[in-house]
Design a protein around this motif. Sequence first.
Motif, PDB file in Angstrom:
ATOM      1  N   ALA A  67       0.820  -1.211   0.000  1.00 30.03           N
ATOM      2  CA  ALA A  67       0.000   0.000   0.000  1.00 30.03           C
ATOM      3  C   ALA A  67       0.855   1.262   0.000  1.00 30.03           C
ATOM      4  O   ALA A  67       0.477   2.274  -0.616  1.00 30.03           O
ATOM      5  N   ALA A  68       1.996   1.227   0.683  1.00 26.51           N
ATOM      6  CA  ALA A  68       2.861   2.404   0.721  1.00 26.51           C
ATOM      7  C   ALA A  68       3.343   2.775  -0.671  1.00 26.51           C
ATOM      8  O   ALA A  68       3.386   3.961  -1.040  1.00 26.51           O
ATOM      9  N   GLU A  69       3.711   1.773  -1.466  1.00 30.22           N
ATOM     10  CA  GLU A  69       4.159   2.031  -2.834  1.00 30.22           C
ATOM     11  C   GLU A  69       3.022   2.515  -3.719  1.00 30.22           C
ATOM     12  O   GLU A  69       3.222   3.343  -4.613  1.00 30.22           O
ATOM     13  N   VAL A  70       1.814   2.013  -3.467  1.00 28.50           N
ATOM     14  CA  VAL A  70       0.650   2.498  -4.219  1.00 28.50           C
ATOM     15  C   VAL A  70       0.484   3.997  -4.003  1.00 28.50           C
ATOM     16  O   VAL A  70       0.316   4.769  -4.953  1.00 28.50           O
ATOM     17  N   GLY A  71       0.551   4.427  -2.738  1.00 28.42           N
ATOM     18  CA  GLY A  71       0.417   5.850  -2.443  1.00 28.42           C
ATOM     19  C   GLY A  71       1.533   6.673  -3.057  1.00 28.42           C
ATOM     20  O   GLY A  71       1.291   7.754  -3.602  1.00 28.42           O
ATOM     21  N   ARG A  72       2.761   6.150  -3.004  1.00 26.59           N
ATOM     22  CA  ARG A  72       3.903   6.900  -3.529  1.00 26.59           C
ATOM     23  C   ARG A  72       3.806   7.070  -5.041  1.00 26.59           C
ATOM     24  O   ARG A  72       3.972   8.181  -5.576  1.00 26.59           O
ATOM     25  N   VAL A  73       3.508   5.982  -5.758  1.00 34.21           N
ATOM     26  CA  VAL A  73       3.471   6.040  -7.217  1.00 34.21           C
ATOM     27  C   VAL A  73       2.250   6.822  -7.707  1.00 34.21           C
ATOM     28  O   VAL A  73       2.358   7.636  -8.634  1.00 34.21           O
ATOM     29  N   ALA A  74       1.102   6.603  -7.088  1.00 37.34           N
ATOM     30  CA  ALA A  74      -0.079   7.361  -7.483  1.00 37.34           C
ATOM     31  C   ALA A  74       0.118   8.847  -7.186  1.00 37.34           C
ATOM     32  O   ALA A  74      -0.284   9.710  -7.975  1.00 37.34           O
ATOM     33  N   GLY A  75       0.769   9.151  -6.050  1.00 37.34           N
ATOM     34  CA  GLY A  75       1.074  10.540  -5.729  1.00 37.34           C
ATOM     35  C   GLY A  75       1.996  11.158  -6.767  1.00 37.34           C
ATOM     36  O   GLY A  75       1.834  12.321  -7.152  1.00 37.34           O
ATOM     37  N   ALA A  76       2.971  10.387  -7.228  1.00 38.27           N
ATOM     38  CA  ALA A  76       3.884  10.880  -8.264  1.00 38.27           C
ATOM     39  C   ALA A  76       3.127  11.172  -9.554  1.00 38.27           C
ATOM     40  O   ALA A  76       3.434  12.148 -10.258  1.00 38.27           O
ATOM     41  N   LYS A  77       2.144  10.348  -9.867  1.00 43.77           N
ATOM     42  CA  LYS A  77       1.334  10.558 -11.070  1.00 43.77           C
ATOM     43  C   LYS A  77       0.567  11.882 -10.967  1.00 43.77           C
ATOM     44  O   LYS A  77       0.574  12.691 -11.906  1.00 43.77           O
ATOM     45  N   ILE A  78      -0.085  12.121  -9.830  1.00 48.99           N
ATOM     46  CA  ILE A  78      -0.833  13.365  -9.638  1.00 48.99           C
ATOM     47  C   ILE A  78       0.129  14.551  -9.641  1.00 48.99           C
ATOM     48  O   ILE A  78      -0.138  15.594 -10.254  1.00 48.99           O
ATOM     49  N   ALA A  79       1.276  14.408  -8.972  1.00 51.90           N
ATOM     50  CA  ALA A  79       2.252  15.494  -8.891  1.00 51.90           C
ATOM     51  C   ALA A  79       2.760  15.882 -10.275  1.00 51.90           C
ATOM     52  O   ALA A  79       2.972  17.073 -10.556  1.00 51.90           O
ATOM     53  N   SER A  80       2.945  14.901 -11.153  1.00 47.50           N
ATOM     54  CA  SER A  80       3.452  15.212 -12.497  1.00 47.50           C
ATOM     55  C   SER A  80       2.448  16.055 -13.272  1.00 47.50           C
ATOM     56  O   SER A  80       2.833  16.930 -14.055  1.00 47.50           O
ATOM     57  N   ILE A  81       1.170  15.812 -13.041  1.00 48.17           N
ATOM     58  CA  ILE A  81       0.130  16.586 -13.726  1.00 48.17           C
ATOM     59  C   ILE A  81       0.096  18.010 -13.203  1.00 48.17           C
ATOM     60  O   ILE A  81       0.038  18.979 -13.974  1.00 48.17           O
ATOM     61  N   VAL A  82       0.153  18.165 -11.887  1.00 48.07           N
ATOM     62  CA  VAL A  82       0.105  19.500 -11.279  1.00 48.07           C
ATOM     63  C   VAL A  82       1.367  20.289 -11.602  1.00 48.07           C
ATOM     64  O   VAL A  82       1.304  21.504 -11.849  1.00 48.07           O
ATOM     65  N   ALA A  83       2.517  19.620 -11.630  1.00 47.77           N
ATOM     66  CA  ALA A  83       3.753  20.316 -11.973  1.00 47.77           C
ATOM     67  C   ALA A  83       3.693  20.876 -13.393  1.00 47.77           C
ATOM     68  O   ALA A  83       4.213  21.964 -13.668  1.00 47.77           O
ATOM     69  N   GLY A  84       3.070  20.145 -14.296  1.00 44.80           N
ATOM     70  CA  GLY A  84       2.963  20.606 -15.673  1.00 44.80           C
ATOM     71  C   GLY A  84       1.854  21.609 -15.887  1.00 44.80           C
ATOM     72  O   GLY A  84       1.865  22.360 -16.869  1.00 44.80           O
ATOM     73  N   ARG A  85       0.883  21.632 -14.973  1.00 49.76           N
ATOM     74  CA  ARG A  85      -0.252  22.553 -15.067  1.00 49.76           C
ATOM     75  C   ARG A  85      -0.627  23.003 -13.656  1.00 49.76           C
ATOM     76  O   ARG A  85      -1.502  22.405 -13.022  1.00 49.76           O
ATOM     77  N   PRO A  86       0.015  24.034 -13.126  1.00 50.37           N
ATOM     78  CA  PRO A  86      -0.241  24.461 -11.739  1.00 50.37           C
ATOM     79  C   PRO A  86      -1.698  24.813 -11.475  1.00 50.37           C
ATOM     80  O   PRO A  86      -2.151  24.745 -10.318  1.00 50.37           O
TER      81      PRO A  86
END
Length: 261
Positions: A9-28
């Motif tokens: 579960a910890a890796e699920v949160g980390r990788v899914a968080g990275a996915k969301i972060a990549s979207i926000v970083a590209g479109r604040p």
Amino acid sequence: MEIIILPDAAEVGRVAGAKIASIVAGRPQAVIGLATGSSPQGIYAELARRVQAGSLSFAEARGFALDEYVGIPADHPESYASVIAREVVAPLGFDPSRVRVPDGRAADLAAAAKEYDGAIAEAGGIDVQILGIGSNGHIGFNEPTSSFASRTRIKTLAPKTRQDNARFFDSPDQVPTHCMTQGLGTILEARELVLVAQGAGKADAVAAAVEGPLSAFVPGSALQLHEHATVIVDEAAASGLRLSDYYRYTYDNRPDWQRFE
């Protein structure tokens, strides 16, 4: 649909968080669809870590919650207005005025539901919708037999859903019977969907949603209709998948343009 199977579960949160972060970083100014419950907590923890480290900001982002109980006071600790404020807005640094939750206390619930759909459209639509999945296959509070064309509306919660959510209340009797939820049609309009699931209790629902037939009996199977849906699960939640070896192979051999970590 991209299926990502991770050790825990910890890796699920980390990788899914990275996915969301990549979207926000590209479109604040991204518009984020916000789920509640236990499934996305690891996502929010990872995003909060990045915010605290100074590598990510939600100051310009907007948020729309998936759902809300009907009739529960806004200041009740388990109203989704309270949960979103406590677990998402504050730790991620959202501007509270830029985050909406369906109004389950409105005098005219049908009008409030229609207005909520309109507010999402006025914001330009949701860039990425975070989702969990219930043990009966529901996403949002779209219970089995929900229409794939459904919009934000009032739904009666299934007894199983109320039972599953009783852990958040002092007694099962306190779990509301009705909710206001984004419909499956509303959810499918998001540009990207990210669904997370953890634990063996979600294995049947994940398998039915990902590999089963497209069916209103399994609302999560609506993800099969979406152009950009990512399902991120731990080994236990993936235990019912027949093509798990293929999903691991495709993840391990992603082209560079598909990577977000």
